[in-house]
Each structure stands twice: as structure tokens, then as C-alpha cells.
Design a protein around this motif. Structure first.
Motif, short mmCIF file in Angstrom:
data_model
loop_
_atom_site.label_atom_id
_atom_site.label_comp_id
_atom_site.label_asym_id
_atom_site.label_seq_id
_atom_site.Cartn_x
_atom_site.Cartn_y
_atom_site.Cartn_z
N ASN A 2 -10.09 4.42 13.69
CA ASN A 2 -11.15 5.41 13.85
C ASN A 2 -11.46 6.01 12.48
O ASN A 2 -10.78 6.93 12.02
N LEU A 3 -12.49 5.49 11.85
CA LEU A 3 -12.83 5.88 10.49
C LEU A 3 -13.17 7.37 10.39
O LEU A 3 -12.72 8.06 9.48
N HIS A 4 -13.96 7.87 11.33
CA HIS A 4 -14.36 9.28 11.28
C HIS A 4 -13.15 10.21 11.43
O HIS A 4 -13.04 11.21 10.71
N LYS A 5 -12.24 9.85 12.31
CA LYS A 5 -11.02 10.66 12.50
C LYS A 5 -10.17 10.65 11.22
O LYS A 5 -9.68 11.69 10.80
N ARG A 6 -10.05 9.48 10.62
CA ARG A 6 -9.22 9.38 9.42
C ARG A 6 -9.82 10.18 8.26
O ARG A 6 -9.11 10.86 7.51
N LEU A 7 -11.13 10.10 8.09
CA LEU A 7 -11.80 10.86 7.04
C LEU A 7 -11.62 12.36 7.29
O LEU A 7 -11.33 13.13 6.36
N PHE A 8 -11.75 12.79 8.54
CA PHE A 8 -11.54 14.20 8.89
C PHE A 8 -10.12 14.64 8.55
O PHE A 8 -9.90 15.72 8.02
N SER A 13 -6.76 18.11 5.17
CA SER A 13 -5.37 18.15 4.68
C SER A 13 -4.36 18.15 5.81
O SER A 13 -3.42 18.95 5.81
N LYS A 14 -4.57 17.28 6.77
CA LYS A 14 -3.63 17.18 7.90
C LYS A 14 -2.22 16.93 7.40
O LYS A 14 -1.25 17.43 7.97
N TYR A 15 -2.10 16.16 6.32
CA TYR A 15 -0.80 15.87 5.73
C TYR A 15 -0.77 16.54 4.34
O TYR A 15 -1.22 15.97 3.36
N TYR A 19 -1.53 12.34 -1.08
CA TYR A 19 -2.27 12.21 -2.34
C TYR A 19 -3.62 12.90 -2.27
O TYR A 19 -4.01 13.65 -3.17
N THR A 20 -4.35 12.68 -1.20
CA THR A 20 -5.71 13.22 -1.12
C THR A 20 -5.75 14.72 -0.90
O THR A 20 -6.72 15.37 -1.27
N PRO A 25 -12.63 17.94 -2.54
CA PRO A 25 -12.97 17.17 -1.36
C PRO A 25 -12.94 15.67 -1.65
O PRO A 25 -13.07 15.25 -2.80
N VAL A 26 -12.75 14.89 -0.64
CA VAL A 26 -12.79 13.44 -0.78
C VAL A 26 -14.12 12.94 -0.21
O VAL A 26 -14.72 13.58 0.64
N ALA A 27 -14.55 11.79 -0.70
CA ALA A 27 -15.77 11.18 -0.20
C ALA A 27 -15.48 9.72 0.11
O ALA A 27 -14.80 9.04 -0.65
N LEU A 28 -15.99 9.25 1.22
CA LEU A 28 -15.85 7.86 1.58
C LEU A 28 -16.87 7.06 0.80
O LEU A 28 -18.07 7.29 0.93
#
Length: 76
Positions: A2-8, A13-15, A19-20, A25-28
Motif C-alpha cells: 500500500n504505497l499511500h499508507k507507506r508514504l503516510f 514519523s511512525k518509526y 532514516y526518513t 518532509p519526504v517526497a515520493l
């Protein structure tokens, strides 16, 4: 899967020790679809070890440059 879930998860900062989470912010900027999860994981690990130049060529769609960027410069 699930790409959208992973990007979210990256953006939120779920973890916190990841690294991210320290580089928000990160961008796909690139993604690829796989039918086999094992191939997806192996490819992700491979790309993570690539040089910045090689990753930038991948993002730009310069696939013909990838083999040249993989070669080591032994002239030093």
C-alpha cells in the motif's frame, strides 16, 4: 503493498528512529510495481545501496546511464 499508507507512515514519523524521520518532509519521486513481494524487497534493498548519482539517474528515467554509474573508478 500500500504505497499511500507507506508514504503516510514516513511523513508522520511512525518509526521515530528511521532514516526518513530525521529528514522530513519526504517526497515520493519514484516507485515501481512488483507482483512478487520478495522481488520488491530485494530491489528496494539494492537501490538503497546505490550512489546518489545512480539514484538520480533512476528518478530521471535515464535507465541507459545506470550501468555506467555502477562501474567503480579504480584510477585513484
Amino acid at each position: 503493498s500500500n504505497l499511500h499508507k507507506r508514504l503516510f507512515e514516513h511523513q508522520s514519523s511512525k518509526y521515530p528512529d528511521s532514516y526518513t524521520s530525521q529528514r522530513l518532509p519526504v517526497a515520493l519521486v519514484y516507485y515501481a510495481e512488483f507482483t512478487d513481494i520478495n522481488n520488491a524487497i530485494a530491489t528496494e534493498k539494492q537501490v538503497k545501496n546505490w550512489s546518489r548519482a545512480k539514484k538520480e539517474a533512476l528518478i530521471a528515467g535515464e535507465f541507459n546511464e545506470l550501468p555506467n554509474l555502477a562501474k567503480k573508478n579504480f584510477s585513484k
